[in-house]
Each structure stands twice: as C-alpha cells, then as structure tokens.
Scaffold this active site. Structure first.
Site, mmCIF file in Angstrom:
data_model
loop_
_atom_site.group_PDB
_atom_site.id
_atom_site.type_symbol
_atom_site.label_atom_id
_atom_site.label_comp_id
_atom_site.label_asym_id
_atom_site.label_seq_id
_atom_site.Cartn_x
_atom_site.Cartn_y
_atom_site.Cartn_z
ATOM 1 C CE LYS A 100 2.909 -1.737 -4.652
ATOM 2 N NZ LYS A 100 3.609 -0.625 -4.719
ATOM 3 C CB SER A 151 0.364 1.874 -3.878
ATOM 4 O OG SER A 151 1.278 1.893 -4.612
ATOM 5 C CB SER A 178 3.166 2.391 -2.014
ATOM 6 O OG SER A 178 2.818 3.980 -2.655
#
Lengths: 488, 108, 480
Positions: free
Chosen positions: A78, A153, A177
């Site tokens: 990420k 997210s 998330s």
C-alpha cells in the site's frame, strides 16, 4: 495466466519444487498489471526493473538453499509504507514526488524474507476514506464490478489481490481499512492487534489505531505473512516485544468447543438484508465446525463511529501538521511569506476529505471543545474497549459482518459524508479497543462479495486465524474470482 | 482519576463559544475560499451532529484511553547513531542552500 | 501608587545527554547545518519517537536535587503550533503530567539570607531547531541540529519580587545543575534559557495583573535590565489607564527596550493532547533510591557544612559553592592543609584572579590543590612569610609543582631564628644612633612610622627573609 490466483502457500510449493521460477512469476504479474491496471487503477507505481532484479536474487538464494516460505513471491505495498525504491505518495498531491530515504520496518522485514515488491497500491488519500475515491491518482475500481468501489482506504491493495495482480498486498487498518475493502473485494484481510506490527515508516493517520496487515486470498497466507511482519521494533515505542507465535503451525489446532459471540447490535437496521443473510449462513457453517455460537451484546456499538470520528481526525490533524512545504512534499509557487507558504502549500496539497478531517480534528482539540469532545471520546473509547474485553472473557472470538453493505457505486452522490463514515460501524470497535480482527469471504449478496468478520482478544491472532482457516477448508467463497475482461 | 484540562496559555483571555470554521482553519493553516465557507460550515455541522450521541453518555470516573497499550514506555540507551545521512534526509527539500532548508525570511 | 513586580520564571535547561530525547542523533554543539539529524528530527513521514533513558534519569536527579515530589507516572503531550524550526508542527512536551512536581529551592542571596523559591514543576520536552536569518538573502535558513535536544523546563510559582532575586535564583540553579552533572547551565551558550513572566500590581493587592513573557535573554545583566525596562513600560501603561496586553516580548539591549514578538502574535491555541506514540513513563521507587544514592553532595548542604563545620562566612561559602569544580578544589586544599579560612582566601583571591587574567578555567589551572595546600602549610608552620609565599605561588603558577623544592632553590626560607634576628637588630641599632634617638623621642603615632626605617633595613640585611612579626617584636623591645 493460471498462476495469478494461486495462494502464497501454493506458489511456495511450486517454487520449492522448481516448477516455476520467481522471475517467471514476477514477469507474469507485471504483465498482468500492465494489462488490467489501466482499468482498475489499483497500482499507482511499479518498478519492473527492480522487481525482476529482486526476483533473480530470490531464485539465486533458493538455489543456495534459502527456503523461507515467502522467498521470491511477488507482492504489492500500500502506498503508505515508505520505500526507498519507489515514491511514497499516500495517494496525495502533497507527497506525489516524495522519495523516502529509508524503508518502513514492514517493508524491510518482507524484503528480508525474500518477497519481491512489484509496486505501490492506490488508497484513499492519507488513508482517509472507505471507498478509495479520495485518491489524488483517481478512484480504484472493484474487479467484481468496475462501476463499484473496492472499499477503502486499502482499496488498491484489495482490488489488486482480488484481480490476481499479486497474491499478497499489504494494507493498513485504522477504522476498518483492511477489513472493509477485503470484504467488498472478496479476499481475506487481517488487522493485527494494535502493537503487534511496527508502525515505523508507515505514514501516520491516527497513531493510536493504525496497524499494518496482510491482504491475501486465504487465512493461511495471512498467517505466513504476519509471522514475517510482526514483532518488536526499537524504533516504535508502541510495538510490543511479546514473542511472535508460529501462526501457520497453529492453523489446524482444534476449534471444537470454541465459543463465538454474535453481537446483536451487529445485526441492526444498519446492516443490508442480503449481507445479513449471507453472514447468517456463514455463521451456521462455523457451528458445523463444532463451534458454539453465543448471543452477546456490545451496547456501545452505536457510539463507535462518533468516538472514532473525534479521535482519529484529532490525531490526524497533528500528524499532518508536518506537511508544510518546508523540508519535503508539495510547496506552492512563489510563497510571499511564511504564512503564505503554509496556507497555500497545505490547501493546494491536500484533498477535500483530508482537509475536512484536519478541521474537525483541530476543532475537537481546541480549548473550548477539548473536554466536551476529545476527552469525552477517549473516555467512551475506554468504555467500548472494556465492553469488548468483558464479552471476550466469556467467548473466544466475536463474529459478524465486516461491512454493512456490499460494494456500492462509484460517485454515489446520494451518500453524504456521514453516510460514508457509517461504513465503518462494525469494524471501528476493534480499532478503538486495539483487538485483532479479520475479514474472510463468506458469500455473495447481489453477486457481490460479502465478508465475515472475526474479532479476537489482544494478541489472540492464533484464534481468529485457525477459525478462518478451517472455515476456508469447508467453504469455497475465497476461491471465487471476479469476471475480469482480460485484454490479452 | 480523570485528568481535567487547564490552559495557562489562555489565562486571562476570554474563550468564546462561537468558534467559526475560519478560526479553526487558521489554526490548521488551511484556506477556505469565501465561496466555500457555507458548504464547509454545513459539512462541519453535519459531523458535529454525529457527535451529539456522546454527550448523553455517563462517563464519570472513567479514565480517558490514549492508546490500547498496557505497557509502560520503553527507554532507549543514550547512544549516538545516524540512521540516514544528511544527503538522504534533505533529498526532497523544495528549497535548500548551504545545507539549510529555506523559507521566506521570517522577521521576529 | 507603589507598584510591586510579580515574577515567575520558566527556565529551559539543555540536558547533557549524548543523544537526543527521542532520536539517536548527536547533541554535540557546533556541527554543520543539519548534520546531526535523523529521519525523526526531520519529521519525515512515518517516523516515531523513542524516549532516551538518560533524559529521564537526569530529570529525576533534578527533582531529587530540589526535594521535589516526583511524578512516578508521567506522560508526554503534543503542543501544536506552526513554526519552521518545529518540524512536526508540534512539540512533544509534558503538559498534563510532568515527571517532576512541586518542590522548594532555597536560593542563597548575596547578603547571606535564604530566599525559598517554590518550584511548581519541571518537565521533559524537546528543543526546536534554529532559524538563521542572515545566511541567505531574503530567506530564513532552517537548521535542525538542535531539534530534539532534551530540555528540562523548570517552572516556578510567581514568587519573585526583585531582579536581584531572579539573578540569585539563576546563579543557584546554574550551580545546582553543574553539581548534579545534568546540564552545562550556561546562559551565554544557550544551555540555560530563561523566560520571565512579569506583571505588576499595587502593593497590598492580592490579585495578579496581566503578565507579559520576556523570552530568550541570555545574560544576568540583560535580565536585570529587561525586568527594569519592562516593569517601567507596564507601569506607564497602567498609570495612564491603559491595559497591559498579554503577549510575548523580546528584549533589545541596543534599543534598551522590550518589543512584541511579531511571529508569535497570532493567537495560539496549542491544542494540547496526550501523544499517542508514547506510553506512560513509569519510575519505580527502586530506581529513585538508586539514583538518590548516587547523588553528589548538593550545594546547599555543602554551604552549610562550610559555614557550620569549617567556620567560613556565608559570603565565602556561597562564592565557593557556586560551581562544583571550585567547591571540590577548595575542599581538597582545606582538607590537606587543615586551614579552611586560609584556603578560602587563596582560592577566592589569588587563584581566582590569576584564572580570570589568563582566561583559564579552574579545571585547567596549572596550580594543583595539593600544591596550594602545601604552600599554606609552609606559611602556617612559619617557614614562609606571606610576601615570600606570593613568590612561591607565582612559581607554582608558572609550572613548578614542589613547594619545598621552590623554597630551597630560591632560598626563600623565612628567617625566624631569633638569635640571627637579634644580631641583625642589635647591629642596626648600633649603626643608626640618630634614628634610634629620633624614635625614642617620638610619640606613639610617629613611632609607628619611624619603625618602618628599621624594618626596611633589617629586611635588606636579611635579604627579605626576616620573619616580619618576630622582627617587629624584637625591634619594639630593643628600641624602647
């Protein structure tokens, strides 16, 4: 492309047996990214050359006798983890060109385990969002239906794994998330206990809740990766020195007799009925495994979102003060004086949702509001944590849905800001209490994936992993793949 | 023991109840364009409504939770160690000269 | 109207640790810009603070040194504001729960009295970097070498009423921290920074007036002047019916006035909240006792011992205990020669004068404590006259080390042999009949002057080595 949906564990066998090489796996993955990413926008940046080089090194290491379970397996990070080899943008204009001069501890550990980094994944800007729509680099699509969100997210990470771009991606979870996008994309995601994994080098959003975790196709894969990620770090005061269990070895430990609590508040009117049905079926499956389902209550569930949306933005408002155009990051053009430098760099560099949360955060911390909002929220947080502890003293694991809805439409203007915040209603409790929690694929609702959430005691990853693993041995939801239109 | 907050820095000044969104934006060094003030205020208030649920909760005697850790602060040995050299640390500087970071001149 | 100054002090002490409070960068002064930094000091994304053990120890040592209550559980908080030398946009400090709580610090005043100052608290925090305004045109340069250096902020109650008290406190604080070895406590170098909160009220009033904060004044002289100038300014305002604005002000020594700090004028709500990256600092009794056992003798205790046991004056005791090096030097000398008063005189007199003249610190003194003690011993046993002692002293300062060897080499032994002196005196009297008569005919006061002639001649005859006391006695006897 038959390898692209293989698990880390399966790929390891093939690599060890010499059936494939890391270089082949990596090139295939890179080709698949090139093919599918233009549509999905799951990957922000990739580095072909460096990935192939790393793969070559891995193949060589294997020849020299290294048999680390993660050796030579391609993966994605990420874009919130600092990496020296690629920019770390947090999907923000503020950090669009930022080259970190050091690697996050998580990055270093997985690199040392021999994993091959393909690139960095899209996300909501500074991890603030539940749909990956706040990204500076554009929305990410759900591979199951590209007019829908992947969740957030860690939307890019979830989308990438679901689409078979890589068998593993790292994510972070502050309010859900990892779990919510894992649920919406039909993959398995784990948020470890707060303090299980080092936060050093992970760009901070809400320091008291952020945790890094694996997002993969199975609980077994999550176990393998968590082992490599977890453990004490002298660079992070909040990272625990508790020994890291051999998670993979415990996956087949007996689950019969385990008590699983089902909170009635998780089946409120917030929960979409189709999702509810899928979850109920999944829970029956758990029962079939010899697990005892127990009705429990978490009465403060309805307070979770309010509590979280006071604490997280408050911590974030301070964490994001460093983005001021002085030492790195976006700087406005021709600042006339210091205040102009701050005002324009920050206002131009941050997106709307980030600015909203900074404002709310600064407000609740301000002198007139502190007692009434921030301190109050911290007190309610303790209440919520206590409630979870009380329930988890009577049951081993709490189970329920990960998200109230399956993947919703992109650009859904009917969703207000606070509607969006309510996406986190079931996941937030584990962040407030610092508990380990994961989402496993548990069914479909309107042809879209549904995730079941398992929440354990602090440092109780062994319990939720074995339950999830054995659930996956009896079900096939995690094997489903989205109907993607490949171009080649 | 509940720690209640005092603010010696504001001793002697009056604290008003009507904090505007602009005041908060100033604190956070963010610009709100005139044309956006109404919208931002509306969104702000919407979020505040969400918080109202907390005001009726009885939290008497509950210690605020800062983070879920139960351990005490680990202490580092007093040794000097450089993790990254200056070049690396300053490689993203938007403006620098003679190894200083530059900002428009500040007059005290 | 008689106005009373009411002052409270906030002193920031740089703690003498090797590395910074939350990062492992060096704290050594004077490096090239940004050469003593780490990712945390730069506030790079993803960096986290980890607390330096030594900073905690030094804070506890300070607390024990002022007899303060210790915060066995203390926490760190974030103080939020924007300034380029504050890279994170917040300073990590201790707002709600400091590591050192209330105590009382007894300050010795020049007149020998003790002025007790109530310490409200002392807490740990990190220092900011430095802004350099003249290195590059139209720009301010930011150097983060200092960012993250551990500070102990010592806050007093508003107990001060005069500038003298303030200066005495700062001197005593300097002595204390150098004794304890926790800080250089040097105002000129910036390892001790004093902010004065000053307000006025009419004498007899109980309520406090509005205060201003005077920041970053780096000498005792400037502090005295700044207090005077600011008190005058506030008095003018109040007497003409205007209000004092609560603000931060700088002292401009050239213009001899205080000025509002423009950059800090923007109303600041620091939005303090507990730092979630750090855990509670727990100090147990065992640790406290271990540290207490290793504390050096404190200045106040030493002072008392010097006056009570060694018979020194308050004034001398104060001067000698102003820093640890001087006190320990004096003690070595006094112990060896067993004459504390003489030791004090020499240390505060000739030694001090010579050190000042050559610009050398006591720790680099060419004259060792042993040698000075030996010198005093030789004076006390009659071997040396005070005049000859000075010669020996000078020789020691030049690098010689053996007192007896110098006496031998230079033939400085005082002539105390009564027989030899009697001979000299008799010869003198015999050879100077006119002066003898003049003396015998004179009155008392004139005699005192006339004896000088005989003393001088006798000294010449004895090559300066006659024991002056003995000589005087013999002359008086023989001449009368």
């Amino acid at each position: 492309m038959t390898m692209c949906f293989e698990t880390v564990a399966a790929l390891r066998s093939k690599l060890t047996a010499g059936e494939i090489s890391s270089v082949e796996l990596t090139s295939d993955a890179l080709a698949r990214i090139a093919d599918l990413n233009p549509e999905l926008n799951a990957v922000i940046a990739s580095s072909e050359e460096q990935a192939i080089e790393a793969a070559m090194r891995a193949d060589e290491a294997r020849r020299d006798g290294n048999n680390n379970p993660l050796l030579g397996i391609p993966m994605l990070h990420k874009d919130i983890f600092c990496t020296q080899n690629l920019p770390t943008t947090c999907a923000s204009k503020m950090l669009a060109d930022f080259m970190a001069p050091y690697d996050a501890t998580v990055v270093r550990r997985l690199d040392q385990a021999g994993m091959v980094m393909l690139g960095k994944c899209n996300m909501d800007e500074f991890a603030m969002g539940s749909s990956n729509e706040t990204s500076y680099f554009g929305a990410c699509k759900n591979p199951w239906n590209t007019s829908r969100v992947p969740g957030g997210s860690s939307g890019g990470s979830a989308s990438a794994v679901a689409a078979g771009l890589a068998p593993l991606a790292t994510g972070t979870d502050t309010g859900g998330s990892i779990r919510q996008p894992a649920a919406l994309c039909g993959i398995t995601g784990l948020k470890p206990t707060y303090g299980r994994v080092s936060r050093y080098g992970m760009v901070a959003f809400a320091s008291s809740m952020d945790q890094a975790g694996p997002m993969a196709r199975t609980a077994e894969d999550c176990a393998l990766v968590l082992e490599a990620m977890a453990g004490g770090d002298p660079l992070d005061s909040t990272c625990s020195e508790k020994p890291v269990p051999n998670y993979a070895q415990h996956l087949s430990d007996a689950v019969t007799g385990m008590r699983v609590g089902i909170p009635k508040e998780f089946f409120s009117s917030d929960l979409n009925p189709e999702v509810a049905t899928a979850i109920e079926t999944a829970l029956k499956e758990l029962e079939g495994m010899g697990v005892k389902l127990v009705d429990v209550s978490l009465p403060s569930t309805s307070l979770g979102v309010s509590t979280y949306y006071i604490i997280a933005p408050a911590e974030a408002s301070a964490n994001l003060s460093r983005y001021d155009g002085v030492r790195y990051g976006y700087r406005c053009e021709n600042p006339t004086d210091l205040q102009d430098l701050y005002l324009r760099s920050r206002s131009q560099g941050f997106g709307d949702e980030v600015k909203r949360r900074i404002l709310i955060g600064a407000f609740t911390l301000s002198a007139a509001s502190y007692d009434q909002y921030f301190m109050k929220a911290q007190q309610v947080r303790r209440m919520i944590a206590q409630e979870y502890d009380d329930v988890l003293s009577k049951v081993d694991v709490i189970a329920g849905p990960s998200a109230p809805n399956s993947a919703f439409l992109l650009n859904d203007t009917s969703k207000s800001i606070t509607d969006m915040y309510m996406e986190d209603v079931f996941t937030i409790g584990a962040n407030l209490a610092g508990l380990p929690a994961m989402s496993v694929p548990a069914g479909l609702a309107n042809d879209l994936p549904v995730g079941m959430q398992l929440i354990g005691r602090r440092f109780g990853e062994v319990d939720i992993l074995k339950l999830a693993h054995q659930f996956q041995q009896r079900t096939t939801w995690h094997n489903l793949t989205p109907p993607l239109k490949e171009r080649s | 023991m509940v720690v209640s907050r005092f603010s010696p820095d504001l001793a002697g000044s009056t604290v008003t109840q009507t904090t505007t969104v602009r005041d908060v934006a100033d604190l956070a060094r963010l610009i709100i364009a005139d044309s956006d003030v109404a919208k931002v205020t509306e969104e702000f208030n919407q979020t505040l409504t969400l918080f109202e649920a907390l005001t009726i909760v009885n939290t008497d005697g509950i210690e605020p939770m800062v983070n879920p850790c139960t351990e005490s602060q680990p202490l580092r040995t007093d040794n000097v160690e450089t993790l990254v050299n200056r070049e690396g640390l300053m490689q993203n500087a938007p403006a620098s000269e003679q190894n200083y970071f530059l900002v428009p001149r500040v007059i005290d | 109207m008689r106005w009373e100054k009411v002052m409270g002090l906030e002193v920031h002490l740089q703690l003498a640790t090797q590395s910074k409070i939350f990062s492992s960068s060096s704290t050594t002064f004077g490096a090239d810009p940004n050469n003593h930094t780490n990712p945390l000091d730069m506030a790079l994304p993803g960096t986290l603070p980890v607390l330096n053990h030594e900073a905690v120890t030094k804070a506890i040592i300070f607390g024990l040194g002022v007899g303060a209550k210790l915060g066995k559980i203390s926490r760190f908080d974030r103080k939020n504001y924007f300034y380029p030398d504050l890279p994170k946009g917040y300073q990590i400090s201790q707002f709600f729960e400091p590591i050192v709580k209330e105590g009382v610090f007894d300050v010795p005043m020049p007149d020998g009295s003790i002025f007790p100052v109530r310490i409200l608290r002392a807490h740990l925090e990190e220092d900011a970097g430095k802004s350099v305004h003249d290195a590059i045109p139209n720009q301010t340069g930011i150097d983060l070498n200092r960012a993250g250096t551990p500070l102990l902020e010592v806050v007093t109650e508003p107990d001060f009423r005069t500038a003298d008290q303030v200066v005495a406190y700062l001197k005593a604080l300097h002595a204390l921290v150098t004794y304890l070895g926790i800080s250089d406590g040097n105002m000129a170098e910036g390892s001790m920074r004093c902010d004065v909160n000053l307000s006025l009220r009419l004498e007899g009033e109980q309520e406090f007036g509005t205060r201003t904060e005077l920041k970053n004044i780096n000498s005792f002289r400037f502090i005295e002047r700044a207090i005077y100038v600011e008190a005058e300014r506030q008095q003018d305002l109040l007497e003409s019916g205007r209000d004092v604005t609560q603000e931060t002000r700088l002292f401009d020594p050239d213009a001899d006035e205080t000025r509002s700090m423009r950059s800090k004028e923007v109303a600041n709500d620091y939005r303090y909240f507990p730092d979630p990256d750090l855990l509670p600092v727990v100090v147990d009794d065992e640790t406290i006792e271990r540290i207490r056992a290793e504390l050096p003798e404190l200045p106040a205790v030493k002072r008392a011992r010097f006056t009570d046991q060694l018979g020194l004056s308050q004034y001398d005791a104060s001067l000698l205990t102003q820093d640890r090096a001087t006190a320990e030097f004096f003690e070595s000398v006094a112990a060896r020669c067993d004459n504390p008063k003489s030791a004090a005189n020499w240390v505060l007199g000739d030694v001090s004068a010579n050190l000042n003249k050559s610009g050398v610190a006591l720790t680099e003194s060419p004259l060792g404590a042993e040698a000075l003690a030996d010198l005093i011993i030789r004076i006390d046993d009659g071997t040396l006259s005070s005049k000859m002692a000075k010669t020996v002293f000078d020789a020691l300062w030049e690098g010689a080390s053996d007192v007896d060897a110098i006496i031998e080499q230079k033939g400085l032994k005082q002539v105390s042999d009564t027989g030899a002196l009697q001979t000299i005196v008799s010869d003198l009297i015999a050879n100077n009949p006119a002066q003898v008569e003049q003396y015998r005919a004179a009155d008392d006061s004139k005699q005192k002057k006339l004896i000088g002639f005989f003393v001088g001649q006798a000294m010449k005859a004895s090559k300066g080595q006659a024991n002056p006391q003995l000589l005087n006695q013999l002359l008086k006897d023989k001449l009368s």
